[in-house]
Design a protein around this motif. Structure first.
Motif, PDB file in Angstrom:
ATOM      1  N   ALA A 152       0.843  -1.199   0.000  1.00 56.07           N
ATOM      2  CA  ALA A 152       0.000   0.000   0.000  1.00 56.07           C
ATOM      3  C   ALA A 152       0.878   1.248   0.000  1.00 56.07           C
ATOM      4  O   ALA A 152       0.554   2.238  -0.673  1.00 56.07           O
ATOM      5  CB  ALA A 152      -0.927  -0.010   1.209  1.00 56.07           C
ATOM      6  N   VAL A 153       1.988   1.207   0.729  1.00 51.25           N
ATOM      7  CA  VAL A 153       2.922   2.337   0.723  1.00 51.25           C
ATOM      8  C   VAL A 153       3.476   2.542  -0.682  1.00 51.25           C
ATOM      9  O   VAL A 153       3.561   3.679  -1.175  1.00 51.25           O
ATOM     10  CB  VAL A 153       4.070   2.109   1.739  1.00 51.25           C
ATOM     11  N   TYR A 154       3.852   1.462  -1.363  1.00 45.60           N
ATOM     12  CA  TYR A 154       4.345   1.563  -2.736  1.00 45.60           C
ATOM     13  C   TYR A 154       3.284   2.192  -3.642  1.00 45.60           C
ATOM     14  O   TYR A 154       3.593   3.076  -4.444  1.00 45.60           O
ATOM     15  CB  TYR A 154       4.745   0.189  -3.282  1.00 45.60           C
ATOM     16  N   CYS A 155       2.060   1.731  -3.528  1.00 40.80           N
ATOM     17  CA  CYS A 155       0.987   2.237  -4.394  1.00 40.80           C
ATOM     18  C   CYS A 155       0.727   3.715  -4.151  1.00 40.80           C
ATOM     19  O   CYS A 155       0.498   4.481  -5.094  1.00 40.80           O
ATOM     20  CB  CYS A 155      -0.284   1.419  -4.184  1.00 40.80           C
ATOM     21  N   GLU A 156       0.756   4.140  -2.897  1.00 38.16           N
ATOM     22  CA  GLU A 156       0.556   5.565  -2.594  1.00 38.16           C
ATOM     23  C   GLU A 156       1.720   6.395  -3.129  1.00 38.16           C
ATOM     24  O   GLU A 156       1.520   7.496  -3.633  1.00 38.16           O
ATOM     25  CB  GLU A 156       0.380   5.776  -1.091  1.00 38.16           C
ATOM     26  N   ALA A 157       2.943   5.873  -3.038  1.00 40.10           N
ATOM     27  CA  ALA A 157       4.095   6.593  -3.579  1.00 40.10           C
ATOM     28  C   ALA A 157       3.982   6.705  -5.101  1.00 40.10           C
ATOM     29  O   ALA A 157       4.285   7.759  -5.678  1.00 40.10           O
ATOM     30  CB  ALA A 157       5.396   5.893  -3.191  1.00 40.10           C
ATOM     31  N   ALA A 158       3.540   5.635  -5.766  1.00 44.09           N
ATOM     32  CA  ALA A 158       3.360   5.678  -7.220  1.00 44.09           C
ATOM     33  C   ALA A 158       2.258   6.668  -7.592  1.00 44.09           C
ATOM     34  O   ALA A 158       2.386   7.412  -8.575  1.00 44.09           O
ATOM     35  CB  ALA A 158       3.034   4.284  -7.751  1.00 44.09           C
ATOM     36  N   ALA A 159       1.186   6.701  -6.803  1.00 46.61           N
ATOM     37  CA  ALA A 159       0.107   7.661  -7.059  1.00 46.61           C
ATOM     38  C   ALA A 159       0.606   9.091  -6.860  1.00 46.61           C
ATOM     39  O   ALA A 159       0.273   9.988  -7.652  1.00 46.61           O
ATOM     40  CB  ALA A 159      -1.072   7.373  -6.136  1.00 46.61           C
ATOM     41  N   ASP A 160       1.407   9.308  -5.814  1.00 46.46           N
ATOM     42  CA  ASP A 160       1.989  10.636  -5.592  1.00 46.46           C
ATOM     43  C   ASP A 160       2.889  11.039  -6.749  1.00 46.46           C
ATOM     44  O   ASP A 160       2.871  12.180  -7.206  1.00 46.46           O
ATOM     45  CB  ASP A 160       2.780  10.672  -4.286  1.00 46.46           C
ATOM     46  N   PHE A 161       3.705  10.105  -7.237  1.00 42.50           N
ATOM     47  CA  PHE A 161       4.583  10.382  -8.375  1.00 42.50           C
ATOM     48  C   PHE A 161       3.772  10.865  -9.574  1.00 42.50           C
ATOM     49  O   PHE A 161       4.135  11.847 -10.225  1.00 42.50           O
ATOM     50  CB  PHE A 161       5.398   9.141  -8.738  1.00 42.50           C
ATOM     51  N   LEU A 162       2.693  10.175  -9.876  1.00 42.05           N
ATOM     52  CA  LEU A 162       1.868  10.563 -11.021  1.00 42.05           C
ATOM     53  C   LEU A 162       1.236  11.938 -10.804  1.00 42.05           C
ATOM     54  O   LEU A 162       1.202  12.768 -11.726  1.00 42.05           O
ATOM     55  CB  LEU A 162       0.794   9.508 -11.268  1.00 42.05           C
ATOM     56  N   LYS A 163       0.752  12.185  -9.597  1.00 42.59           N
ATOM     57  CA  LYS A 163       0.126  13.469  -9.291  1.00 42.59           C
ATOM     58  C   LYS A 163       1.139  14.608  -9.380  1.00 42.59           C
ATOM     59  O   LYS A 163       0.879  15.641  -9.993  1.00 42.59           O
ATOM     60  CB  LYS A 163      -0.490  13.402  -7.887  1.00 42.59           C
ATOM     61  N   PHE A 164       2.324  14.418  -8.785  1.00 45.66           N
ATOM     62  CA  PHE A 164       3.344  15.463  -8.785  1.00 45.66           C
ATOM     63  C   PHE A 164       3.902  15.702 -10.184  1.00 45.66           C
ATOM     64  O   PHE A 164       4.219  16.830 -10.550  1.00 45.66           O
ATOM     65  CB  PHE A 164       4.464  15.125  -7.812  1.00 45.66           C
TER      66      PHE A 164
END
Length: 145
Positions: A59-71
């Motif tokens: 879940a931490v990985y997925c949130e980091a990937a989502a943050d990457f896309l957003k940023f």
């Protein structure tokens, strides 16, 4: 005479037919994080790298990937830097979102290695990890190779 009817409980499924269940994303995750989960977790399960005890870390990985896309989208829209007037003239400064994206990339890289999500790490996990340095040499000397 035809014989007895087949029993389905003694049929061993072929490896390609076996499908492990794909876990649902955690309800506490963001919508973007759940989208990454639903896109990536089936591949991790298919490779046999999944265990339910990994759910929090994934879940931490997925949130980091989502943050990457957003940023990354924010940088594309507003740019990675801005200009300010200082006593030495105009200077370019990185926007805060640039650093946040770098943090997300770092987190993704660290966790992707643990789940075999990069080509090098997938090969490492497939081979069973680190091998013995002298294993080939010892087999040749013993004549078992």
């Amino acid at each position: 005479m035809r014989g007895s009817k087949p029993r389905l409980d003694n049929v061993i499924p072929m490896k390609g037919d076996m499908t492990a269940p794909v876990p649902d994303p955690m309800s506490e995750m963001s919508a973007e994080g759940r989208a990454v989960w639903e896109r990536v977790v089936p591949h991790v399960v298919q490779k046999g790298h999944w265990d339910d005890s990994f759910a929090d870390m994934f879940a931490v990985y997925c949130e980091a990937a989502a943050d990457f896309l957003k940023f990354t989208g924010e940088i594309a829209a507003f740019g990675a830097w801005y200009e300010v007037q200082t006593r030495n003239g105009m200077q370019q400064k990185k926007r805060a979102v640039w650093g946040l994206r770098q943090d997300a990339v770092t987190t993704m890289n660290q966790l992707a290695a643990r789940f075999g999500l990069t080509p090098v790490d997938a090969a490492r996990l497939k081979s069973g990890g680190q091998l013995d340095l002298f294993d080939d040499l010892m087999r040749q000397l013993d004549g078992t190779d």
